[in-house]
Design a protein around this motif. Structure first.
Motif, short mmCIF file in Angstrom:
data_model
loop_
_atom_site.label_atom_id
_atom_site.label_comp_id
_atom_site.label_asym_id
_atom_site.label_seq_id
_atom_site.Cartn_x
_atom_site.Cartn_y
_atom_site.Cartn_z
N GLU A 23 0.84 -1.21 0.00
CA GLU A 23 0.00 0.00 0.00
C GLU A 23 0.87 1.26 0.00
O GLU A 23 0.55 2.23 -0.69
N ALA A 24 1.97 1.22 0.73
CA ALA A 24 2.88 2.37 0.76
C ALA A 24 3.49 2.59 -0.63
O ALA A 24 3.59 3.74 -1.08
N LYS A 25 3.88 1.52 -1.29
CA LYS A 25 4.45 1.64 -2.64
C LYS A 25 3.43 2.27 -3.59
O LYS A 25 3.79 3.11 -4.43
N ALA A 26 2.17 1.89 -3.46
CA ALA A 26 1.12 2.48 -4.31
C ALA A 26 0.95 3.96 -4.03
O ALA A 26 0.79 4.77 -4.95
N LEU A 27 1.01 4.35 -2.75
CA LEU A 27 0.91 5.77 -2.40
C LEU A 27 2.08 6.55 -2.96
O LEU A 27 1.92 7.65 -3.50
N LYS A 30 1.75 7.23 -6.63
CA LYS A 30 0.81 8.31 -6.95
C LYS A 30 1.46 9.68 -6.89
O LYS A 30 0.98 10.62 -7.50
N GLY A 31 2.52 9.79 -6.11
CA GLY A 31 3.22 11.07 -5.96
C GLY A 31 2.66 11.89 -4.82
O GLY A 31 1.72 11.48 -4.13
N ASN A 32 3.26 13.04 -4.60
CA ASN A 32 2.88 13.98 -3.54
C ASN A 32 2.91 13.31 -2.17
O ASN A 32 1.99 13.44 -1.38
N THR A 33 4.01 12.58 -1.92
CA THR A 33 4.18 11.92 -0.63
C THR A 33 5.47 12.38 0.03
O THR A 33 6.42 12.77 -0.64
N LEU A 34 5.47 12.32 1.34
CA LEU A 34 6.67 12.47 2.15
C LEU A 34 6.85 11.16 2.88
O LEU A 34 5.98 10.76 3.66
N VAL A 35 7.94 10.45 2.58
CA VAL A 35 8.26 9.23 3.31
C VAL A 35 9.20 9.67 4.43
O VAL A 35 10.26 10.23 4.18
N LEU A 36 8.76 9.42 5.65
CA LEU A 36 9.43 9.96 6.82
C LEU A 36 9.98 8.84 7.71
O LEU A 36 9.22 8.03 8.23
N LYS A 100 -0.72 14.46 12.94
CA LYS A 100 -2.17 14.70 12.89
C LYS A 100 -2.53 15.87 13.80
O LYS A 100 -3.32 16.74 13.41
N ASP A 101 -1.97 15.91 15.00
CA ASP A 101 -2.22 17.01 15.93
C ASP A 101 -1.75 18.34 15.35
O ASP A 101 -2.31 19.39 15.67
N PHE A 102 -0.74 18.30 14.50
CA PHE A 102 -0.21 19.50 13.86
C PHE A 102 -0.99 19.89 12.60
O PHE A 102 -0.64 20.84 11.93
N GLY A 103 -2.03 19.13 12.26
CA GLY A 103 -2.87 19.49 11.13
C GLY A 103 -2.58 18.76 9.83
O GLY A 103 -3.17 19.07 8.80
N PHE A 104 -1.69 17.77 9.86
CA PHE A 104 -1.46 16.95 8.68
C PHE A 104 -2.62 15.96 8.60
O PHE A 104 -2.91 15.26 9.58
N THR A 105 -3.31 15.92 7.50
CA THR A 105 -4.52 15.11 7.42
C THR A 105 -4.31 13.72 6.83
O THR A 105 -5.03 12.80 7.16
N ASN A 106 -3.33 13.58 5.96
CA ASN A 106 -3.08 12.30 5.29
C ASN A 106 -1.79 11.69 5.82
O ASN A 106 -0.72 11.86 5.23
N VAL A 107 -1.90 10.98 6.92
CA VAL A 107 -0.74 10.36 7.57
C VAL A 107 -1.02 8.88 7.77
O VAL A 107 -2.10 8.51 8.24
N VAL A 108 -0.05 8.04 7.40
CA VAL A 108 -0.18 6.60 7.59
C VAL A 108 1.10 6.05 8.22
O VAL A 108 2.18 6.63 8.09
N ASN A 109 0.96 4.92 8.90
CA ASN A 109 2.06 4.26 9.57
C ASN A 109 2.44 3.01 8.79
O ASN A 109 1.68 2.05 8.72
N LEU A 110 3.62 3.03 8.21
CA LEU A 110 4.14 1.87 7.48
C LEU A 110 4.66 0.81 8.44
O LEU A 110 4.74 -0.37 8.09
N GLY A 111 5.01 1.21 9.63
CA GLY A 111 5.53 0.25 10.61
C GLY A 111 7.03 0.23 10.59
O GLY A 111 7.69 1.25 10.71
N GLY A 112 7.61 -0.97 10.41
CA GLY A 112 9.05 -1.14 10.52
C GLY A 112 9.79 -1.18 9.20
O GLY A 112 9.28 -1.68 8.19
#
Length: 126
Positions: A23-27, A30-36, A100-112
Motif C-alpha cells: 500500500e505504501a508503494k502504491a501511495l 501516486k506522488g505527492n508523498t513524504l516518506v518519513l 495529525k495534531d499539527f494538522g497533517f490530514t493524510n498520515v499513515v504508519n508503514l511500521g518497521g
C-alpha cells in the motif's frame, strides 16, 4: 490524570492507519508523498533508509514539522501524504499522531523498516 505508554500507543494507533509495504508503494507511485523515517541517525547509518525518505529523528519531529519553528523542514507540507516508519512501528505511530495534531490530514504508519526491506522495497544504502 496520568497517561501510560499503552494509552499513548492506543490513541496513536487509533488516529493513524497502518499500511502494508504494498500500500505504501502504491501511495508513493501516486506522488505527492513524504516518506518519513523517524529512527535515530545511527540506525539509518547502519541500515540505510527507504529510497528518497527524509530522516528526522523522533526527538526533532515537532521542530521540523512546525512551520513556525526556526528548525522547520520544508519537506513537511500538509498537502502531502506522509508515510511514517521506524524500526518496528511504535515511534512511527506516535510520530503520526503528532503530525495529525499539527494538522497533517493524510498520515499513515508503514511500521518497521525491515518490513519494507523484506517486501523488496527500494532502499538508499548507507
Amino acid at each position: 490524570m496520568t497517561t501510560s505508554v499503552k494509552q499513548l500507543m492506543e490513541a496513536a494507533n487509533a488516529a493513524v492507519p497502518k499500511v502494508t509495504p504494498a500500500e505504501a508503494k502504491a501511495l508513493i507511485a501516486k506522488g505527492n508523498t513524504l516518506v518519513l523515517d523517524v529512527r535515530d541517525a545511527a540506525e539509518v547509518a547502519n541500515s540505510g533508509k527507504i529510497a528518497n525518505a527524509v530522516n528526522v529523528s523522533r526527538g526533532m519531529l515537532e521542530f521540523r514539522a512546525d512551520p513556525q519553528s526556526p528548525y522547520h523542514d520544508k519537506a513537511f507540507d500538509k498537502s502531502k501524504t506522509v508515510i511514517v516508519y521506524c524500526a518496528s512501528g511504535g515511534r512511527a505511530a506516535l510520530s503520526g499522531k503528532v503530525l495529525k495534531d499539527f494538522g497533517f490530514t493524510n498520515v499513515v504508519n508503514l511500521g518497521g523498516f525491515k518490513d519494507w526491506v523484506d517486501s523488496g522495497g527500494a532502499v538508499d544504502k548507507p
